[in-house]
Design a protein around this motif. Structure first.
Motif, PDB file in Angstrom:
ATOM      1  N   ASN A  51       7.824   6.626  11.811  1.00 45.17           N
ATOM      2  CA  ASN A  51       6.847   5.868  12.612  1.00 45.17           C
ATOM      3  C   ASN A  51       6.373   4.580  11.949  1.00 45.17           C
ATOM      4  N   ALA A  52       6.824   4.282  10.731  1.00 43.31           N
ATOM      5  CA  ALA A  52       6.401   3.039  10.078  1.00 43.31           C
ATOM      6  C   ALA A  52       7.377   2.665   8.971  1.00 43.31           C
ATOM      7  N   VAL A  53       7.612   1.372   8.842  1.00 41.33           N
ATOM      8  CA  VAL A  53       8.423   0.838   7.743  1.00 41.33           C
ATOM      9  C   VAL A  53       7.565   0.788   6.481  1.00 41.33           C
ATOM     10  N   THR A  54       8.060   1.369   5.396  1.00 44.34           N
ATOM     11  CA  THR A  54       7.332   1.327   4.120  1.00 44.34           C
ATOM     12  C   THR A  54       8.123   0.620   3.018  1.00 44.34           C
ATOM     13  N   ALA A  55       9.406   0.390   3.218  1.00 42.53           N
ATOM     14  CA  ALA A  55      10.209  -0.289   2.197  1.00 42.53           C
ATOM     15  C   ALA A  55       9.710  -1.718   2.000  1.00 42.53           C
ATOM     16  N   ASP A  56       9.563  -2.106   0.751  1.00 43.66           N
ATOM     17  CA  ASP A  56       9.097  -3.455   0.401  1.00 43.66           C
ATOM     18  C   ASP A  56       7.717  -3.750   0.982  1.00 43.66           C
ATOM     19  N   ARG A  57       6.893  -2.725   1.103  1.00 42.45           N
ATOM     20  CA  ARG A  57       5.516  -2.875   1.572  1.00 42.45           C
ATOM     21  C   ARG A  57       4.558  -2.410   0.475  1.00 42.45           C
ATOM     22  N   HIS A  58       3.299  -2.764   0.641  1.00 44.41           N
ATOM     23  CA  HIS A  58       2.261  -2.365  -0.304  1.00 44.41           C
ATOM     24  C   HIS A  58       1.313  -1.398   0.379  1.00 44.41           C
ATOM     25  N   ILE A  59       0.977  -0.303  -0.314  1.00 46.26           N
ATOM     26  CA  ILE A  59       0.063   0.697   0.233  1.00 46.26           C
ATOM     27  C   ILE A  59      -1.309   0.512  -0.405  1.00 46.26           C
ATOM     28  N   VAL A  60      -2.325   0.439   0.435  1.00 43.91           N
ATOM     29  CA  VAL A  60      -3.718   0.345  -0.027  1.00 43.91           C
ATOM     30  C   VAL A  60      -4.451   1.557   0.513  1.00 43.91           C
ATOM     31  N   VAL A  61      -5.084   2.314  -0.358  1.00 48.97           N
ATOM     32  CA  VAL A  61      -5.808   3.508   0.054  1.00 48.97           C
ATOM     33  C   VAL A  61      -7.280   3.159   0.265  1.00 48.97           C
ATOM     34  N   GLY A  62      -7.891   3.788   1.260  1.00 41.99           N
ATOM     35  CA  GLY A  62      -9.298   3.532   1.545  1.00 41.99           C
ATOM     36  C   GLY A  62     -10.012   4.801   1.960  1.00 41.99           C
ATOM     37  N   THR A  63     -11.340   4.729   2.015  1.00 44.80           N
ATOM     38  CA  THR A  63     -12.141   5.877   2.438  1.00 44.80           C
ATOM     39  C   THR A  63     -12.182   5.899   3.968  1.00 44.80           C
ATOM     40  N   GLY A  64     -11.082   6.304   4.568  1.00 39.74           N
ATOM     41  CA  GLY A  64     -10.974   6.340   6.015  1.00 39.74           C
ATOM     42  C   GLY A  64     -10.664   4.973   6.602  1.00 39.74           C
ATOM     43  N   SER A  65     -10.408   4.958   7.915  1.00 44.60           N
ATOM     44  CA  SER A  65     -10.040   3.717   8.589  1.00 44.60           C
ATOM     45  C   SER A  65     -11.180   2.710   8.642  1.00 44.60           C
ATOM     46  N   SER A  66     -12.424   3.196   8.683  1.00 38.19           N
ATOM     47  CA  SER A  66     -13.560   2.277   8.803  1.00 38.19           C
ATOM     48  C   SER A  66     -13.610   1.309   7.626  1.00 38.19           C
ATOM     49  N   GLN A  67     -13.451   1.821   6.420  1.00 37.47           N
ATOM     50  CA  GLN A  67     -13.449   0.946   5.251  1.00 37.47           C
ATOM     51  C   GLN A  67     -12.228   0.036   5.254  1.00 37.47           C
ATOM     52  N   LEU A  68     -11.085   0.568   5.679  1.00 42.24           N
ATOM     53  CA  LEU A  68      -9.861  -0.233   5.683  1.00 42.24           C
ATOM     54  C   LEU A  68      -9.918  -1.361   6.702  1.00 42.24           C
ATOM     55  N   ILE A  69     -10.584  -1.134   7.848  1.00 40.68           N
ATOM     56  CA  ILE A  69     -10.742  -2.202   8.828  1.00 40.68           C
ATOM     57  C   ILE A  69     -11.545  -3.346   8.225  1.00 40.68           C
ATOM     58  N   GLN A  70     -12.651  -3.017   7.558  1.00 38.89           N
ATOM     59  CA  GLN A  70     -13.459  -4.058   6.923  1.00 38.89           C
ATOM     60  C   GLN A  70     -12.685  -4.752   5.807  1.00 38.89           C
ATOM     61  N   ALA A  71     -11.937  -3.982   5.036  1.00 35.95           N
ATOM     62  CA  ALA A  71     -11.141  -4.570   3.956  1.00 35.95           C
ATOM     63  C   ALA A  71     -10.079  -5.502   4.523  1.00 35.95           C
ATOM     64  N   ALA A  72      -9.449  -5.099   5.622  1.00 37.22           N
ATOM     65  CA  ALA A  72      -8.414  -5.934   6.225  1.00 37.22           C
ATOM     66  C   ALA A  72      -9.003  -7.221   6.790  1.00 37.22           C
ATOM     67  N   LEU A  73     -10.158  -7.129   7.446  1.00 33.47           N
ATOM     68  CA  LEU A  73     -10.806  -8.330   7.980  1.00 33.47           C
ATOM     69  C   LEU A  73     -11.167  -9.290   6.850  1.00 33.47           C
ATOM     70  N   TYR A  74     -11.730  -8.755   5.792  1.00 35.59           N
ATOM     71  CA  TYR A  74     -12.066  -9.577   4.626  1.00 35.59           C
ATOM     72  C   TYR A  74     -10.810 -10.255   4.072  1.00 35.59           C
ATOM     73  N   ALA A  75      -9.727  -9.489   4.017  1.00 34.34           N
ATOM     74  CA  ALA A  75      -8.503 -10.003   3.399  1.00 34.34           C
ATOM     75  C   ALA A  75      -7.850 -11.101   4.221  1.00 34.34           C
ATOM     76  N   VAL A  76      -7.800 -10.943   5.533  1.00 32.77           N
ATOM     77  CA  VAL A  76      -7.063 -11.912   6.344  1.00 32.77           C
ATOM     78  C   VAL A  76      -7.868 -13.178   6.611  1.00 32.77           C
TER      79      VAL A  76
END
Length: 352
Positions: A51-76
């Protein structure tokens, strides 16, 4: 819960008191608090399901999707801070927490911009949150705005074969997943992002460091074990006699509940549900229609304008469509409560 009880001690994790004292997990990784065991389990799971391409990708772990959404918004947004907050949009009905998460910090970097279908693209930067399949209505979404300066963040929390046919590996710039929707372990509070651009992954990591100085190693090791067992139930079936492969069990549970729910709605004559197209799942080989974790129910009674209030009067708790950018004629209802609660629900609905 019943499934994991049957799995028993094969999914149990024992953590000695001396382990996981340091902040650091893998100092050579961009996300240096990502436990290698958890990263390997994630890669194995995506490879199994497809269901997802992971080759040549970077994995970032977060405390659930809520934190990751904020982290992604900050990053982009943060590499080139705008003079005014960048609008963040999503097509209605959108996940009800998106506006709350986006506006929580009152950031000067970004702010909630409303429904993507109503967004006026003037050539300026914007971010579109694409939920696939969508929460709450289960639709298979694509981006709506398609502007030249648009940045897409794909929330794929439900892109798993118990909910939707897997038709191809998702391959987007930023893809968000969560343990709670894939394995059921909401209390573990863990999610992960699969990211193409190393600078975006670095910025997301920076946000999480400043926010929580990393993510619990204990949770990562528990989640890694759970995911390893899921993969083993499919790849080493002979070791799990009496226990169905995880995604087979989950698919059958969702299929049974959606049959019960559609029968209850048909018997009521007061409500309608979305219809979903069929597709063949590359993981299971089954041809089936989407069977979401939530039911997007419309009250068709002419004298009922507030479906949430109407159902509450009949002892059914729901969440109003107004929270999702839609009419109060709609409600979202969970299809994932305990068996006892769900049975009561499908008995009560047609009796109204």
């Amino acid at each position: 819960e019943n499934y994991w009880r049957r799995v028993g001690d094969r999914s149990t994790v024992t953590i000695p008191g001396w382990k996981f004292i340091s902040y650091f997990s893998d100092v050579g990784n961009i996300c240096w608090f990502l436990e290698p065991e958890f990263a390997a389990a994630i890669t194995r799971l995506h490879r199994l399901v497809g269901n997802a391409v992971t080759a040549d990708r970077h994995i970032v772990v977060g405390t659930g999707s809520s934190q990751l959404i904020q982290a992604a918004l900050y990053a982009v947004v943060s590499p080139d801070p705008p003079p005014t907050p960048v609008p963040v949009v999503s097509a209605a009905p959108y996940y009800s927490s998106y506006p709350l998460i986006v506006d929580l910090l009152k950031s000067r970097l970004y702010g909630w911009g409303g429904c993507a279908r109503e967004f006026q693209d003037d050539g300026e930067a914007f971010v579109e949150l694409v939920t696939y399949p969508n929460n709450p209505d289960g639709a298979m979404r694509k981006s709506v705005v398609n502007g030249s300066r648009g940045i897409l963040i794909h929330d794929l929390a439900y892109y798993w074969p118990q909910y939707v046919p897997i038709v191809s590996p998702a391959d987007h710039d930023v893809m968000l997943f969560t343990v709670s929707k894939s394995t059921g372990h909401a209390g573990t509070r863990l999610g992960w992002a699969v990211v193409k651009d190393p600078e975006i992954a670095r910025k997301m990591t920076e946000f999480i460091i400043l926010n929580t100085i990393g993510v619990s190693k204990d949770s990562q090791h528990r989640a890694a074990k759970i995911i390893q067992v899921i993969c083993d139930t499919h790849e080493r079936r002979s070791d799990f006699r009496g226990v169905d492969p995880f995604f087979d069990h989950s698919f059958n549970s969702m299929a049974r509940r959606w049959r019960q729910l559609r029968n209850a709605v048909e018997d009521s004559n007061l409500f309608t549900l979305p219809e979903f197209p069929r597709a063949t799942c590359t993981f299971s080989g089954r041809s089936f229609s989407t069977q979401p974790a939530f039911a997007w129910v419309k009250c068709e009674a002419k004298n009922v304008d507030n479906c949430e209030r109407f159902l509450k009067q009949n002892k059914i708790l729901t969440r109003s469509g107004k929270h999702f950018g839609e009419s109060e004629k709609y409600v979202r209802i969970s299809v994932l409560p305990s068996d006892q609660v769900f049975e009561q629900f499908v008995e009560r609905l047609p009796a109204i």
